[in-house]
Write an enzyme that holds these catalytic residues in place. Structure first.
Site: not given
Ligand code: 2AM
Length: 223
Positions: A69, A155
């Site tokens: 995620h 990220h």
């Protein structure tokens, strides 16, 4: 009696769909497999192993996180600053359970973490909390981080070395971006996926020739 406040999650973010997760894991593992065989990488091996002659199997070195995620807001069940305000934003409520496509533009490897840099679209930036880029950043690095465009920290953590927490990925990414901005890039190696550069102290950055896209769902997560 007052109505009970809704509980806040551990964090909000874009979660990769299961089939996407497999595809990204395979592609990025292939990169790790190649990286640890490169001469340029071997020259700096002691930054990973502490010893010059020792070999490292990067696939074993990093432990996979459970669900891939991209965190937007770490709420810590309400203990983190701004958690409640974030959860109450109209754009957050409207985005929950919605599909979205993330674009990965680079991969990073350090002795601590393995991660993917995400380039946020203008729409996705609306879900990026103001000031989140500098959360937990060391004072010495703050000026450089403040000079980076908002959302630079976005990220996906792909792996952490033993004893390292995932929060480190964002911090290492910011450090790399700050070094790049100062023009502190060393060795460059052309690879199939893109250009690999070395940024001292075991930091590697692969700029992808073609971004890797991944389908996700925006959601909250609680353990
Ligand atoms: P990550 O986004 O780099 O993976 C649960 O711990 C999730 O929240 C992880 O995905 C983790 O890092 C992120 N996280 C943990 N602590 C954090 C913090 N202090 N600030 C921002 N993100 C954090």
């Amino acid at each position: 009696t007052k109505p009970k406040e809704p509980e806040l999650p551990l964090f909000f973010g874009w979660f990769l769909l299961p089939e996407e997760e497999e595809r990204i894991k395979c592609a990025t593992m292939d990169f790790l497999k190649t990286l640890d065989t490169l001469e340029a990488f071997k020259e700096h091996i002691s930054e990973f192993t502490g010893e010059a002659e020792k070999e490292v199997d990067l696939e074993q070195y990093f432990q996979n996180p459970l669900h891939l995620h991209c965190t937007t807001k770490f709420c810590d069940y309400g203990k983190a600053e701004g958690a409640k305000e974030y959860a109450e934003l109209q754009v957050v409520k409207e985005s929950l359970a919605k599909s979205d496509e993330l674009s990965v533009t680079a991969l990073i490897v350090t002795p601590r973490i393995f991660g993917a840099r995400v380039a946020l679209t203008e729409t996705q930036m609306k879900l990026w909390p103001e000031g989140e880029d500098k959360e937990g950043v060391a004072p010495a690095l703050l000026p450089s981080v403040e000079a980076l465009p908002m959302g630079s920290r976005a990220h996906v953590t792909l792996g952490c070395s033993a004893g390292v927490e995932a929060v480190q990925t964002g911090l290492d990414l910011l450090e790399i971006l700050a070094l790049q901005k100062e023009g502190k890039e060393g060795t460059q190696v052309e690879m199939d996926l893109g250009t690999l550069s070395y940024l001292s102290e075991g930091r590697w950055f692969l700029t992808l020739r073609e971004p890797i896209t991944a389908d996700t769902t925006f959601s909250s997560f609680s353990d």
